[in-house]
Design an enzyme around this catalytic site. Structure first.
Site, PDB file in Angstrom:
ATOM      1  N   LYS A 259      21.970  11.380  23.931  1.00  0.00           N
ATOM      2  CA  LYS A 259      21.755  12.878  23.490  1.00  0.00           C
ATOM      3  C   LYS A 259      21.544  14.321  24.110  1.00  0.00           C
ATOM      4  CE  LYS A 259      19.464  15.088  19.156  1.00  0.00           C
ATOM      5  NZ  LYS A 259      18.858  14.764  18.382  1.00  0.00           N
TER       6      LYS A 259
ATOM      7  N   LYS B 139      25.878  12.502  21.666  1.00  0.00           N
ATOM      8  CA  LYS B 139      25.767  13.594  20.974  1.00  0.00           C
ATOM      9  C   LYS B 139      25.449  14.852  21.932  1.00  0.00           C
ATOM     10  CE  LYS B 139      22.714  15.024  17.548  1.00  0.00           C
ATOM     11  NZ  LYS B 139      21.877  15.089  16.506  1.00  0.00           N
TER      12      LYS B 139
HETATM   13  C1  PBG Z   1      16.610  16.135  15.655  1.00  0.00           C
HETATM   14  C2  PBG Z   1      19.017  16.830  15.548  1.00  0.00           C
HETATM   15  C3  PBG Z   1      19.303  17.556  15.884  1.00  0.00           C
HETATM   16  C4  PBG Z   1      20.307  17.580  15.610  1.00  0.00           C
HETATM   17  C5  PBG Z   1      20.959  16.198  14.808  1.00  0.00           C
HETATM   18  N1  PBG Z   1      19.257  15.494  14.811  1.00  0.00           N
HETATM   19  C6  PBG Z   1      18.727  18.654  16.570  1.00  0.00           C
HETATM   20  C7  PBG Z   1      18.575  19.202  17.945  1.00  0.00           C
HETATM   21  O1  PBG Z   1      18.047  17.964  18.380  1.00  0.00           O
HETATM   22  O2  PBG Z   1      17.247  19.723  18.476  1.00  0.00           O
HETATM   23  C8  PBG Z   1      21.588  18.572  15.710  1.00  0.00           C
HETATM   24  C9  PBG Z   1      22.877  18.330  14.536  1.00  0.00           C
HETATM   25  C10 PBG Z   1      23.694  19.106  14.311  1.00  0.00           C
HETATM   26  O3  PBG Z   1      23.441  20.126  15.609  1.00  0.00           O
HETATM   27  O4  PBG Z   1      24.736  18.626  13.813  1.00  0.00           O
HETATM   28  N2  PBG Z   1      15.802  15.395  14.537  1.00  0.00           N
END
Ligand code: PBG
Length: 330
Positions: free
Chosen positions: A196, A248
């Site tokens: 991520k 992701k």
């Molecule tokens: C954190 C989380 C995020 C997203 C999913 N889980 C945001 C981040 O890491 O700042 C982003 C998902 C999206 O942008 O669609 N819990």
């Protein structure tokens, strides 16, 4: 010149193209992320994600029915609480919005859809970070793992079938697996958000969950410059017992997705994040791209790169179109 190879031969007609397509989309491999907000009785639109809302419990239930009847594979739930504090108490409260929403989803569509939950503290902390902070204000990895363990037990008790660990703390998969197994939740599966990245494409999501974050997440999410490190994170999650791993965002990280899917012996998913959604919706709203084609092309490209399933805010709509309707549900 005798041309021996004529790849165009197989592109000549629509039936031929359909027959030789290497990648196909099925509703079953689409997962819909959903936001449920505490204390509202009508859905609230998310302005940077046209068509996506923060659900009230009522609108949530009807959206779940729509998702189930479209035949998608599952839903990934996010909670938007009224109260936040330094340790994210709402995340572990059985009456916290995410746990309430999970029980509602399991009761509503638990037989038809895999009800999954996002395990992270950021929606529940007043500082907006994915973990708890130490005295110096840094995200404390190991103290956060204890909160994740408690949160996992709350999700499992609420009926989550698959818990998505999105916080990017080191060793989070092992910690949560241990907690679940120790409480007789050995059947609850874990999705490790293995690779991520600290991405600007999460922008609209921050509005979607009313994020309180100041600053960024670069001390725990990965540097977009790093490809090999994605493999390292994937390996660690697999070793620690993840059932599924994820890459992701999707579209700007298709190389990482391809690498990870080549080495993984467990399912690999990808998350088409809020910014990817917003870009296509915004360009389509201007008439600059063909919305339907762009949506399908973006999801096919993620599958082609190696994702077995895709989290996408278009899941229900795309599933309907795959079932023979048009993309906007007409
Ligand atoms: C954190 C989380 C995020 C997203 C999913 N889980 C945001 C981040 O890491 O700042 C982003 C998902 C999206 O942008 O669609 N819990």
């Amino acid at each position: 010149m005798a041309i021996v190879e004529r790849p165009r031969r197989l592109r000549a007609t629509a039936p031929l193209r359909r027959l030789v397509a290497e990648t196909r989309l099925n509703p079953a491999e689409l997962i819909l992320p959903m936001f449920v907000r505490e204390g509202i009785d009508a859905p609230v639109p998310i302005s940077s994600m046209p068509g996506v809302v923060q659900h009230s419990l009522d609108s949530f239930k009807s959206a779940l029915q729509d998702a189930a009847s479209a035949g998608i594979g599952g839903v990934m739930l996010f909670g938007v609480p009224v109260h936040k504090d330094a340790v994210g108490s709402g995340a572990t409260d059985e009456n916290g919005i995410l746990n309430v929403a999970t029980r509602a989803a399991v009761a509503e569509v638990g037989d038809a859809l895999v009800v999954q939950t996002d395990l992270c503290l950021d929606e529940f902390t007043d500082h907006g970070h994915c973990g708890v902070l130490d005295a110096a204000g840094r995200v404390d990895n190991d103290a956060t793992l204890l909160r994740y363990q408690e949160m996992a037990l709350a999700h499992a008790a609420a009926g989550s079938a698959l818990i998505g660990l999105s916080g990017m703390m080191d060793n989070q998969v092992e910690a949560v697996r241990e907690a679940l197994d120790g409480a007789a939740y050995s059947d609850t599966a874990i999705l490790g958000y293995a690779a991520k990245y600290a991405s600007s494409f999460y922008g609209p999501f921050r509005e979607a969950v009313d994020s309180s974050l100041q600053g960024d997440r670069r001390t725990y999410q990965q540097d977009p410059a790093n490809r090999r490190e994605g493999l390292r994170e994937a390996r660690l999650d697999i070793e620690q017992g993840a059932d599924v791993i994820m890459v992701k965002p999707a579209m700007s990280y298709l190389d990482v997705l391809s690498d990870v899917s080549a080495i993984s012996d467990i399912p690999v998913w990808a998350y088409q994040v809020s910014g990817e959604y917003a870009m296509i919706e915004a360009a389509a709203a201007h008439g600059w791209i063909d919305r339907e084609r762009a949506i399908l092309e973006s999801i096919v490209s993620i599958r082609r790169a190696g994702a077995d399933a895709v989290l996408t805010y278009w899941a229900t709509e795309v599933a309907r179109s795959l079932n023979g309707g048009s993309l906007n549900g007409q």
